[in-house]
Write a protein that holds these residues in place. Structure first.
Motif, PDB file in Angstrom:
ATOM      1  N   UNK A   1      56.819  38.836  29.425  1.00 58.00           N
ATOM      2  CA  UNK A   1      57.051  39.979  28.581  1.00 58.00           C
ATOM      3  C   UNK A   1      57.035  39.511  27.139  1.00 58.00           C
ATOM      4  N   UNK A   2      56.323  40.221  26.308  1.00 55.75           N
ATOM      5  CA  UNK A   2      56.299  39.916  24.878  1.00 55.75           C
ATOM      6  C   UNK A   2      57.504  40.607  24.234  1.00 55.75           C
ATOM      7  N   UNK A   3      58.132  39.923  23.326  1.00 53.36           N
ATOM      8  CA  UNK A   3      59.276  40.508  22.656  1.00 53.36           C
ATOM      9  C   UNK A   3      59.644  39.736  21.408  1.00 53.36           C
ATOM     10  N   UNK A   4      60.463  40.349  20.573  1.00 53.87           N
ATOM     11  CA  UNK A   4      60.883  39.700  19.333  1.00 53.87           C
ATOM     12  C   UNK A   4      62.267  40.202  18.929  1.00 53.87           C
ATOM     13  N   UNK A   5      63.038  39.288  18.401  1.00 51.78           N
ATOM     14  CA  UNK A   5      64.364  39.616  17.871  1.00 51.78           C
ATOM     15  C   UNK A   5      64.320  39.595  16.351  1.00 51.78           C
ATOM     16  N   UNK A   6      65.090  40.461  15.733  1.00 56.80           N
ATOM     17  CA  UNK A   6      65.255  40.446  14.288  1.00 56.80           C
ATOM     18  C   UNK A   6      66.324  39.420  13.942  1.00 56.80           C
ATOM     19  N   UNK A   7      66.001  38.490  13.060  1.00 58.93           N
ATOM     20  CA  UNK A   7      66.960  37.504  12.570  1.00 58.93           C
ATOM     21  C   UNK A   7      67.055  37.646  11.067  1.00 58.93           C
ATOM     22  N   UNK A   8      68.270  37.742  10.568  1.00 55.07           N
ATOM     23  CA  UNK A   8      68.486  37.908   9.133  1.00 55.07           C
ATOM     24  C   UNK A   8      68.608  36.555   8.447  1.00 55.07           C
ATOM     25  N   UNK A   9      68.081  36.474   7.238  1.00 53.56           N
ATOM     26  CA  UNK A   9      68.244  35.225   6.496  1.00 53.56           C
ATOM     27  C   UNK A   9      69.591  35.248   5.771  1.00 53.56           C
ATOM     28  N   UNK A  10      69.995  34.097   5.264  1.00 56.47           N
ATOM     29  CA  UNK A  10      71.334  33.925   4.697  1.00 56.47           C
ATOM     30  C   UNK A  10      71.642  34.873   3.552  1.00 56.47           C
ATOM     31  N   UNK A  11      70.690  35.067   2.639  1.00 57.82           N
ATOM     32  CA  UNK A  11      70.971  35.929   1.483  1.00 57.82           C
ATOM     33  C   UNK A  11      71.192  37.381   1.920  1.00 57.82           C
ATOM     34  N   UNK A  12      70.464  37.816   2.954  1.00 49.17           N
ATOM     35  CA  UNK A  12      70.642  39.180   3.433  1.00 49.17           C
ATOM     36  C   UNK A  12      71.936  39.325   4.221  1.00 49.17           C
ATOM     37  N   UNK A  13      72.332  38.281   4.912  1.00 45.96           N
ATOM     38  CA  UNK A  13      73.631  38.313   5.599  1.00 45.96           C
ATOM     39  C   UNK A  13      74.740  38.448   4.566  1.00 45.96           C
ATOM     40  N   UNK A  14      74.646  37.706   3.475  1.00 50.22           N
ATOM     41  CA  UNK A  14      75.654  37.799   2.417  1.00 50.22           C
ATOM     42  C   UNK A  14      75.707  39.205   1.826  1.00 50.22           C
ATOM     43  N   UNK A  15      74.540  39.808   1.608  1.00 47.25           N
ATOM     44  CA  UNK A  15      74.496  41.182   1.074  1.00 47.25           C
ATOM     45  C   UNK A  15      75.136  42.159   2.046  1.00 47.25           C
TER      46      UNK A  15
END
Length: 131
Positions: A1-15
């Motif tokens: 099955x093809x799939x993808x997860x969204x991962x946030x980068x550090x600056x966006x996590x801080x925001x």
């Protein structure tokens, strides 16, 4: 099955952490609703538009709504193929009969194309809910 997860980068996590701290309501619920409804509707077409189409005269995945999004945990959106379209794993990863060809990576690229839109939408869900 093809799939993808969204991962946030550090600056966006801080925001997002800053926006969550300033949010008066249930931030988890607001973000979960945004991911489940709006982010899913943003990501799926972005990915589907990148799915390769063969020159064969058949029904193609790109035009058949082959993807679905599931919340697989707390604040986790997983975009993946529906059962009939699991074979999309092969062109996405460049495996199987496509062996020797470069992966298309349409799942990841589709997420990356709309990453900023979704992160800003998450922030808006927290900042502008009561405006």
């Amino acid at each position: 099955m093809a799939g993808a997860y969204l991962s946030l980068d550090d600056k966006d996590i801080d925001r997002l952490v800053t926006a969550i701290k300033n949010y008066d309501g249930n931030a988890e619920e607001a973000l979960g609703n945004y991911l489940r409804n709006e982010a899913d509707e943003i990501f799926r077409p972005s990915i589907e538009n990148l799915i390769p189409v063969s020159d064969r005269n058949k029904k193609h995945a790109r035009n058949s709504a082959p993807l679905t999004g599931d919340m697989e945990g707390n604040l986790s959106l997983y975009i993946h193929t529906k059962k009939a379209w699991h074979y999309l794993y092969f062109p996405d990863e460049g495996e199987g009969t496509s062996k020797g060809q470069a992966p298309h990576d349409f799942m990841t690229k589709g997420l990356e194309n709309e990453y900023d839109t979704v992160v800003n939408g998450m922030l808006d869900a927290l900042i502008n809910e009561f405006d």
